[in-house]
Enzyme design. Sequence first.
Site, PDB file in Angstrom:
ATOM      1  CB  SER A 199      99.863 -35.942  47.031  1.00 12.91           C
ATOM      2  OG  SER A 199      99.506 -34.818  46.281  1.00 12.91           O
TER       3      SER A 199
ATOM      4  CG  HIS B 264      98.476 -40.532  48.954  1.00 12.06           C
ATOM      5  ND1 HIS B 264      99.825 -40.561  49.159  1.00 12.06           N
ATOM      6  CD2 HIS B 264      98.303 -39.821  47.817  1.00 12.06           C
ATOM      7  CE1 HIS B 264     100.438 -39.897  48.195  1.00 12.06           C
ATOM      8  NE2 HIS B 264      99.532 -39.443  47.364  1.00 12.06           N
TER       9      HIS B 264
ATOM     10  CD  GLU C 187     101.594 -43.284  51.371  1.00  4.85           C
ATOM     11  OE1 GLU C 187     102.795 -43.547  51.303  1.00  4.85           O
ATOM     12  OE2 GLU C 187     101.176 -42.109  51.378  1.00  4.85           O
TER      13      GLU C 187
ATOM     14  CG  ASN D 168     104.763 -38.579  47.855  1.00  2.00           C
ATOM     15  OD1 ASN D 168     105.204 -39.369  47.030  1.00  2.00           O
ATOM     16  ND2 ASN D 168     103.573 -38.029  47.734  1.00  2.00           N
TER      17      ASN D 168
HETATM   18  P1  NAI Z   1      92.877 -32.780  38.485  1.00  2.22           P
HETATM   19  O1  NAI Z   1      93.068 -31.333  38.280  1.00  2.22           O
HETATM   20  O2  NAI Z   1      93.064 -33.702  37.329  1.00  2.22           O
HETATM   21  O3  NAI Z   1      91.401 -33.030  39.076  1.00  2.22           O
HETATM   22  C1  NAI Z   1      90.814 -32.239  40.039  1.00  2.22           C
HETATM   23  C2  NAI Z   1      89.334 -32.134  39.750  1.00  2.22           C
HETATM   24  O4  NAI Z   1      88.668 -31.499  40.819  1.00  2.22           O
HETATM   25  C3  NAI Z   1      89.024 -31.324  38.481  1.00  2.22           C
HETATM   26  O5  NAI Z   1      88.324 -32.140  37.592  1.00  2.22           O
HETATM   27  C4  NAI Z   1      88.194 -30.154  38.990  1.00  2.22           C
HETATM   28  O6  NAI Z   1      87.180 -29.765  38.081  1.00  2.22           O
HETATM   29  C5  NAI Z   1      87.601 -30.746  40.256  1.00  2.22           C
HETATM   30  N1  NAI Z   1      87.159 -29.755  41.231  1.00  2.22           N
HETATM   31  C6  NAI Z   1      87.787 -28.631  41.626  1.00  2.22           C
HETATM   32  N2  NAI Z   1      87.050 -28.005  42.567  1.00  2.22           N
HETATM   33  C7  NAI Z   1      85.943 -28.755  42.774  1.00  2.22           C
HETATM   34  C8  NAI Z   1      84.810 -28.637  43.610  1.00  2.22           C
HETATM   35  N3  NAI Z   1      84.668 -27.597  44.422  1.00  2.22           N
HETATM   36  N4  NAI Z   1      83.861 -29.590  43.556  1.00  2.22           N
HETATM   37  C9  NAI Z   1      84.008 -30.640  42.719  1.00  2.22           C
HETATM   38  N5  NAI Z   1      85.059 -30.821  41.888  1.00  2.22           N
HETATM   39  C10 NAI Z   1      86.007 -29.874  41.922  1.00  2.22           C
HETATM   40  O7  NAI Z   1      93.829 -33.177  39.701  1.00  2.22           O
HETATM   41  P2  NAI Z   1      94.380 -34.629  40.108  1.00  2.22           P
HETATM   42  O8  NAI Z   1      95.753 -34.796  39.571  1.00  2.22           O
HETATM   43  O9  NAI Z   1      93.357 -35.654  39.837  1.00  2.22           O
HETATM   44  O10 NAI Z   1      94.554 -34.423  41.689  1.00  2.22           O
HETATM   45  C11 NAI Z   1      93.459 -34.435  42.560  1.00  2.22           C
HETATM   46  C12 NAI Z   1      93.936 -34.664  43.977  1.00  2.22           C
HETATM   47  O11 NAI Z   1      94.659 -35.892  44.042  1.00  2.22           O
HETATM   48  C13 NAI Z   1      94.878 -33.596  44.517  1.00  2.22           C
HETATM   49  O12 NAI Z   1      94.608 -33.415  45.882  1.00  2.22           O
HETATM   50  C14 NAI Z   1      96.247 -34.210  44.303  1.00  2.22           C
HETATM   51  O13 NAI Z   1      97.218 -33.709  45.204  1.00  2.22           O
HETATM   52  C15 NAI Z   1      95.947 -35.669  44.592  1.00  2.22           C
HETATM   53  N6  NAI Z   1      96.888 -36.625  43.993  1.00  2.22           N
HETATM   54  C16 NAI Z   1      97.321 -36.469  42.710  1.00  2.22           C
HETATM   55  C17 NAI Z   1      98.212 -37.380  42.154  1.00  2.22           C
HETATM   56  C18 NAI Z   1      98.693 -37.219  40.739  1.00  2.22           C
HETATM   57  O14 NAI Z   1      99.687 -37.863  40.372  1.00  2.22           O
HETATM   58  N7  NAI Z   1      98.020 -36.436  39.915  1.00  2.22           N
HETATM   59  C19 NAI Z   1      98.702 -38.552  42.917  1.00  2.22           C
HETATM   60  C20 NAI Z   1      98.088 -38.668  44.247  1.00  2.22           C
HETATM   61  C21 NAI Z   1      97.256 -37.718  44.749  1.00  2.22           C
END
Ligand code: NAI
Length: 391
Positions: A122, A143, A155, A199
Amino acid sequence: MTKVKNVVMLGFGDMGKGIAQVCLMAGYNVIAVDVSDEIIEKGLEYNKNGFEKLEAKGKLPEGISAGDIMANLSVNKALAEAVKNADLVIEAVVEKLDVKQKLCNTVIENSPDHCIFASNTSSISITEIAQGCNKPQNVIGMHFFNPAPLMRLIEVIKGDKSSDEAMDIGVEFSESLPCLRGKRFVARVLKDRPGFIVNRVLSPSSMYSNYIVDLAYEKGIPWEQVDADLSGPNAPMTSLTLSDFTGRDIAYHAQLYYAEKLSPDFKPGNVLKMQVKEGKLGKKTGQGFYDWSQGRPQPDLSKKAGLVNRLVFGAISANEGCRILEEGVVSSWSVIDEAILAGMNFPGPMKFATEHYEEMAKLLEEYSEKLQKPYLKPCELLKTGKFVDMV
Ligand code: NAI
């Protein structure tokens, strides 16, 4: 152009499991990869339950069962092996540049030549994620908004070295994904700039809300009255409830990020700094602007503080919209409005600005002085109204 069939969902957390769901609904094969077994279990459960609910409601395509769709979802913890036949890898792991760079490199090294690496970051620059891999032309941003099955916007972002073909595939693929709440809107982000479209356009409004809450705090005005000023009439949550719900730490880090990338004027205000220092982060800690210990607060908005001029918010966002037009992030103001509506469920500022830009520019001159924020000064496109023809 390569047709995408096999998708790898890298990171199966909050975003990854939802993105996987829409890919499966569109008929793609999906392999989920995550470092955590617990997250994998939760993600599989989420998808299974989700498809069973949709089946029960008759919302799956004719003749297709939840079991049929789940058969196209598999798990492989070894990334290098998981991407061997991948056409597209969507990455949604932790928001850390070094982790994303490393994974991007592993994917590009081990996947077929045509495979595209799409990051759901993001805030991190797509160009930087692609640095260090030997096919930056295959790296783009994709995104999604949270939750991916319900929010209509995606996006698709062009990094400095992304090829036109990778962008076209990313856009075509995104357009093929269903949305449970209406028609998807896919916005092409033509330049890799902080915050992309939505954003970014909404980010400088924090300068005005910080100013208002800091002023209210100094004057001892109750948050409910400030909230009554700030909240729109039909919003599902009041403005300060939403701030608490999202988390004050998230706002704090976002503002620091824009302070570093765009202007020091984005630095968090005094109340926000205090909330973070005291751990008053909102819902997650039980206290933010409001007390959440008994569940979601129900603020009484019957009395206003009278501190807010709502047109200022519109003017600030319209000005930022004009800035991203100047920077070449998008080529028309209507894309900005459509993207905000599809990603946030409220109307964007640009159409209104086409008729009120002179008044907005004047207001911004006044408020940039009042708030001591030079960043809020109207940019050329807003002042001259030249954006109006960029439909
Ligand atoms: P989250 O913490 O729920 O999920 C991230 C996942 O990545 C975890 O399950 C973790 O175990 C896994 N992970 C970490 N290192 C890893 C690796 N080396 N190999 C494989 N898996 C690995 O986070 P979330 O909220 O799903 O965010 C993920 C991405 O999406 C981030 O880049 C965030 O900025 C982006 N994002 C999040 C939004 C939100 O509202 N939560 C909206 C739009 C984008």
